[in-house]
Scaffold this active site. Structure first.
Site, PDB file in Angstrom:
ATOM      1  N   LYS A  52      30.819  21.929 -22.128  1.00 19.34           N
ATOM      2  CA  LYS A  52      30.470  22.032 -23.513  1.00 19.34           C
ATOM      3  C   LYS A  52      29.255  22.838 -23.911  1.00 19.34           C
ATOM      4  O   LYS A  52      29.069  23.290 -24.924  1.00 19.34           O
ATOM      5  CB  LYS A  52      30.088  20.513 -24.099  1.00 19.34           C
ATOM      6  N   ASP A  53      28.479  23.478 -22.919  1.00 19.45           N
ATOM      7  CA  ASP A  53      27.413  24.509 -23.057  1.00 19.45           C
ATOM      8  C   ASP A  53      28.027  25.700 -23.821  1.00 19.45           C
ATOM      9  O   ASP A  53      27.549  26.416 -24.544  1.00 19.45           O
ATOM     10  CB  ASP A  53      26.923  24.804 -21.916  1.00 19.45           C
TER      11      ASP A  53
END
Length: 472
Positions: A52-53
């Site tokens: 999700k970064d």
């Protein structure tokens, strides 16, 4: 000020610049007699700890560019944890305040990590329908309306989410495999990872790469009824009170060739094997995806290359999938052997025993009183149109004569709940179960693989344990 050239390998000017370029690691032992090559892309090696970064960086930078997020602003998101963590980390490095609304089912480690990054965490009850005042998105949007300069990331419908994977994850996999990838497997949550990566790989391969979605067994993406499950950060839950089920704009269904429905128990079992046989400590949704990848790989030959996304690390779930206390209480396989008899060894425990003795949340107080009869307590479960076994995670609470006392007969029972009944899992030892429910009198829920299979009186567990230990 003197700095190292950003062109030097492994040197970056900021947190955001360090996101991406995660390695592929081949599975060698859990594959058994599979002849296809299976690679896991270790997304937990992103600086914020998850896949999700990538979306977090893309969404935040896009908001800055559009002017939606200005200096001194506040980043707000509704998240199961990982997108919130990515946003909190990127936002911290760029001087923004962050607020993350998370369901109360997420692991304690994720909440602690969010707070460590300075994020304000708002816990909200799970099992709420869309548009309910306590639903994650509703809470997040209310905060945005109340806070000057707030920006809602909205990962489920933000085009920057899948775009991040078209621009980074897909090209990385294509380059790393030298264009030899034949099958791409990823869990479906917001749909951003599988959609963006899948779109790129299909285009790069001229349509040859097959894209497979991994979905919890009861998630609606793969055709389930939307009941809750235990693996975090993947799938699509639907509350039975939801009138119109809206799927995320981030999810492009057309790119997915096939969906594999994976039971929680299979995901958890493979997590334990990966840690002990491959050295990979992975999160729950990684287990779901890797089970799907192994299924696919068994159908393939030595020329095929399967790449599967491992979204995050097991370090964020040590209190869950790697905790014998958590696993045992829900009747999942433990990480170590149990000494002595287990709850599952008790006579009379079957998948059909007593499961009908549960009160649906849509029942009236009058009906609940009839079901309770002369009993001391009963569980109240989230009512669904389709019949099926009770699900522990969908137990809303309990009723007793005391909770129903004085309640109008035509009231819904869901407005008169006591605390949920304790659970004992079939895989845990009698001694462990007896210790956990010490002091409780009356019924407890017996659980196998996350499903209620029976009601037992707490005294029976305690008495069986005393007999097992040779007591009087």
């Amino acid at each position: 000020m003197t700095t190292v050239s950003p062109r030097a390998a492994g040197v970056y000017d900021s947190f955001a610049d360090a996101i991406g370029n995660t390695p592929l690691v081949r599975l060698n032992r859990v594959t058994g007699d599979i002849t296809a090559t299976v690679y896991v892309k270790l997304e937990y090696l992103n600086p914020g700890g998850s896949v999700k970064d990538r979306a977090a960086r893309a969404m935040l930078l896009a908001a800055e560019e559009s002017g939606e997020l200005r200096p001194g602003g506040t980043v707000v998101e509704a998240s199961s944890g990982n997108t919130g963590l990515g946003l909190a980390a990127v936002a911290a490095s760029r001087g923004y305040r962050t607020i993350v609304v998370v369901p109360d089912r997420v692991s304690g480690e994720k909440v602690q990590l969010l707070r460590a990054h300075g994020a304000e965490v708002h816990l909200t009850p799970g099992l709420r329908p869309v548009d309910h005042p306590e639903h994650l998105r509703t809470v997040a949007l209310r905060l945005v309306s109340e806070i000057p300069g707030a920006w809602f990331a909205g990962q489920y419908d933000n085009p920057a989410n899948p775009a991040a994977h078209r621009a980074t994850t897909g090209p990385e996999i294509w380059t790393q495999t030298e264009g030899r990838v034949t099958h791409f497997v990823a869990g479906i949550g917001t749909g951003g990872t599988i959609s963006g990566t899948g779109e790129y790989l299909k285009e790069a391969s001229g349509g040859a790469v097959r894209v497979i979605g991994a979905d919890p067994e009861s998630s609606v993406y793969g055709g389930g009824d939307g009941r809750i499950w235990y693996v975090e950060a993947v799938g699509h839950f639907v509350h039975p009170a939801t009138e119109t089920d809206l799927w995320p704009d981030s999810y492009n269904r057309d790119v997915v060739d096939r969906i594999e429905r994976i039971p929680d128990i299979d995901a958890i079992r493979v997590l334990h094997r990966l840690a002990r046989e491959e050295g990979l400590l992975l999160g729950g949704s990684s287990g779901t995806a890797i089970v799907a990848a192994l299924r696919i790989a068994r159908e393939l030959g030595p020329e095929d290359v399967v790449v599967v996304i491992a979204p995050d690390s097991g370090r964020a779930y040590l209190s869950k999938y790697y905790s014998d206390e958590w696993l045992g209480a829900l009747g999942f396989p433990l990480t170590s052997a149990v000494e002595g008899r287990t709850v599952g060894d008790l006579a009379g425990l079957t998948d059909t025993a007593n499961t009908a003795v549960a009160v649906p949340s849509g029942a009236t107080v009058a009906v609940a009183k009839q079901l309770l009869g002369s009993g001391t307590a009963l569980p109240v479960v989230l009512q669904r149109k389709a019949s099926g076994p009770a699900v522990v995670a969908e137990v809303l609470g309990s009723i007793t004569a005391e909770t129903l006392s004085g309640a109008p007969e035509d009231d819904l029972v869901s407005g008169h709940l006591g605390a949920p009944l304790p659970t004992v899992g079939t895989t845990e030892s009698l001694a462990g179960a007896a210790a956990r429910i010490a002091g409780h009198t009356g019924p407890v829920l017996v659980v196998r693989e996350g499903r209620v299979i029976a009601l037992l009186d707490a005294a029976q567990i305690v008495d069986e344990n005393v007999e097992n230990e040779g007591g009087v």
